[in-house]
Scaffold this motif. Structure first.
Motif, short mmCIF file in Angstrom:
data_model
loop_
_atom_site.label_atom_id
_atom_site.label_comp_id
_atom_site.label_asym_id
_atom_site.label_seq_id
_atom_site.Cartn_x
_atom_site.Cartn_y
_atom_site.Cartn_z
N GLU A 54 -2.06 -8.13 -3.39
CA GLU A 54 -2.88 -9.32 -3.61
C GLU A 54 -3.91 -9.08 -4.72
OE1 GLU A 54 -5.88 -12.35 -1.14
OE2 GLU A 54 -4.74 -10.80 -0.07
N ALA A 55 -4.61 -7.94 -4.64
CA ALA A 55 -5.58 -7.62 -5.69
C ALA A 55 -4.89 -7.43 -7.03
CB ALA A 55 -6.36 -6.36 -5.31
N HIS A 106 -7.04 9.65 -4.33
CA HIS A 106 -8.13 8.79 -3.87
C HIS A 106 -7.72 7.32 -3.81
CE1 HIS A 106 -10.90 12.16 -4.10
NE2 HIS A 106 -10.36 12.45 -5.26
N ARG A 161 -0.82 0.64 -2.91
CA ARG A 161 -2.15 1.26 -2.87
C ARG A 161 -2.76 1.24 -4.26
NH1 ARG A 161 -2.32 7.59 -2.99
NH2 ARG A 161 -0.81 8.06 -4.63
N SER A 166 -6.01 4.05 -2.20
CA SER A 166 -5.89 3.67 -0.79
C SER A 166 -5.24 2.31 -0.66
CB SER A 166 -7.27 3.65 -0.11
OG SER A 166 -8.00 2.50 -0.51
N GLU A 167 -4.86 1.98 0.57
CA GLU A 167 -4.22 0.70 0.85
C GLU A 167 -5.19 -0.47 0.78
OE1 GLU A 167 -2.26 1.10 4.57
OE2 GLU A 167 -0.81 2.59 3.86
N SER A 168 -6.49 -0.20 0.57
CA SER A 168 -7.45 -1.29 0.45
C SER A 168 -7.22 -2.12 -0.81
CB SER A 168 -8.88 -0.74 0.45
OG SER A 168 -9.10 0.10 -0.69
N VAL A 169 -6.52 -1.54 -1.80
CA VAL A 169 -6.10 -2.27 -2.99
C VAL A 169 -4.59 -2.38 -2.93
CG1 VAL A 169 -5.93 -2.24 -5.50
CG2 VAL A 169 -8.05 -1.53 -4.40
N GLY A 170 -4.09 -3.61 -2.78
CA GLY A 170 -2.66 -3.82 -2.65
C GLY A 170 -2.15 -4.90 -3.58
N TYR A 188 -6.97 1.55 -6.46
CA TYR A 188 -8.38 1.93 -6.45
C TYR A 188 -9.14 0.97 -7.36
CZ TYR A 188 -12.62 4.76 -6.55
OH TYR A 188 -13.92 5.18 -6.42
#
Length: 449
Positions: A32-33, A24, A354, A26-30, A356
């Motif tokens: 930078e975060a 689960h 990636r 994803s690349e939405s957390v990379g 979460y």
């Protein structure tokens, strides 16, 4: 009846070393975060480090780790240069007020490192992080790699726990999984580690291997017990050839069926308990004097990407290609491919691709699943105190599952949801009841026992 139950409840489910599980992410957390999350760690946090060495000088066919075989040391040298760069980059983003309470070297085979490289890696970590005086330093060890110089290097870096993969001592099984390792080699490594002051030894045993029988497994268990390890992990072989292509080298026709696997597991567990080990969670055993046993008795046992642990750190930073970690805000994973990992750390120092970000509901369900995996149950009162917004929903799910349970897997006892003795071996299956993401997952998992 028992065989039918085992067949039915052994369907593949996650191992729940995290929740939500890695499919689960994803690349939405990379990166930078990740950098922002690192900067939020403060002196109130406790940090655990994991350093991944994704190389072996032989490839064991049973292995499901992120690793590759190399007969040359040059790729390892290039990788270590990148790992040092990542360590420095991450260390610059973490306050020196944050104490490191545990460090684990995993792989692959960390013990294939040359002695001077092993020492240099620990010095690099010392320069970038603040280690607590009593920090645990554990190393996964391949007896085939080790010599006196490497044993001395492990002592020099302060190793406190040696973790030895044994799998099985039977020659036929070893040939079938390409893991040749004699009992005498293994005993020599244990003796060398203890002679240098290591206070905790862990041994891994696998069941469900090709050509493994009750008799051969019993012989291996007796041999391992004779080494008097402080901890023993009893894992079921995870046959996942769709994910690890080298597992196609294993003859599937030689693998025991699920009922035979279950019988192997129960027999080995009973032997370990009879030898004085305390059962910990679904697959660990420890001497009563060991910290893991104390954590289990005291209700502080944890479960993370490294399995069961007494480590109470609230942050785990994974270093190296494919390494996974967890910060209070969520999970992250580095680039698995070593070439691309090296390019990323050379360019910017961080290699996260990636992750979460946890929601409030995720935290509630993660706590419930961890308690089921560690304690075989949970308290409704504790759930309400920790996660009041989701306590009623999860309680209703627990009561509904217990009411519909026809297999005597669980019960409601006062203010607690508890697995029965019959249900404990199927803790992963019961934990999956509370997994709100499972139905939407893309991942394929290993069988539950």
């Amino acid at each position: 009846m028992q065989d039918a139950l085992v067949e039915r409840l052994s369907s593949p489910v996650p191992r729940y070393t995290s929740y939500p599980t890695a499919p689960h992410f994803s690349e939405s957390v990379g990166a930078e975060a990740y950098a922002q999350w690192l900067g939020l760690l403060g002196r109130e946090n406790r940090l655990s480090l994991y350093a991944h060495i994704p190389y072996c000088d032989r490839l064991c066919w049973f292995c499901a780790c992120h690793t590759k075989q190399t007969l040359r040391y040059e790729p390892v040298e290039a990788y270590l240069k990148g790992l040092h760069a990542e360590i420095s980059a991450v260390g610059k983003r973490v306050s020196r007020d944050v104490p490191v309470t545990a460090l684990h070297f995993g792989g692959g085979s960390p013990t294939l490192l040359r002695p001077d490289d092993m020492i240099a890696l620990k010095k690099g970590l010392d320069r970038s992080f603040t280690f607590a005086p009593d920090a645990e330093i554990s190393v996964e060890m391949d007896p085939n790699d080790l010599d006196e110089a490497r044993h001395d290097a492990l002592a020099a870096i302060g190793m406190t726990r040696a973790s030895l993969g044994i799998q099985d001592f039977d020659p036929a099984v070893q040939n079938a999984i390409n893991r040749i390792q004699t009992f005498e080699q293994t005993r020599g490594v244990v003796e060398a580690a203890r002679a240098r002051g290591v206070r905790s030894v862990n041994c891994d045993i696998l069941y469900g291997l090709p050509h493994q029988t009750m008799e051969t497994l019993a012989q291996t268990v007796r041999a391992v017990i004779s080494l008097n390890p402080d901890r023993i992990a009893l894992f079921g072989y995870a046959h996942v050839p769709w994910m690890k292509k080298h597992q196609t080298m294993i003859d599937e026709a030689a693998l025991p069926g699920v009922v035979a696997r279950f019988a192997q597991m129960r027999m080995a567990a009973e032997m370990l308990v009879a030898a004085g080990y305390e059962a910990i969670g679904i697959d660990h055993f420890a001497l009563p004097s060991d910290r893991l046993a104390a954590a289990a008795r005291g209700g502080t046992l944890r479960r993370n990407f490294q399995g069961y642990t007494d480590d109470q750190a609230d942050a785990l930073v994974g270093l190296g290609a494919s390494a996974i970690g967890q910060l209070p805000q969520g999970y992250f994973q580095n680039m698995p491919a070593t070439g691309e990992y090296l390019r990323r750390v050379e360019e910017g120092g961080l290699a996260v691709v990636r992750g979460y970000a946890l929601t409030a509901e995720d935290r509630a369900r993660a706590w419930v699943i961890e308690r089921i995996m560690c304690d075989f149950g949970f308290s409704f009162a504790d759930l309400a105190a920790r996660h009041p917004a989701f306590a009623a929903t999860i309680r209703a799910e627990a009561c509904g599952f217990a009411a519909s349970d026809r297999d005597d897997l669980c019960r409601i006892e006062g203010e607690r949801f508890l697995l029965t003795a019959a249900g404990s071996p199927f803790a992963r299956t019961v934990a999956a009841v509370f997994d709100a993401h499972l139905s939407s997952g893309r991942g394929r998992h290993s069988m539950a026992v």
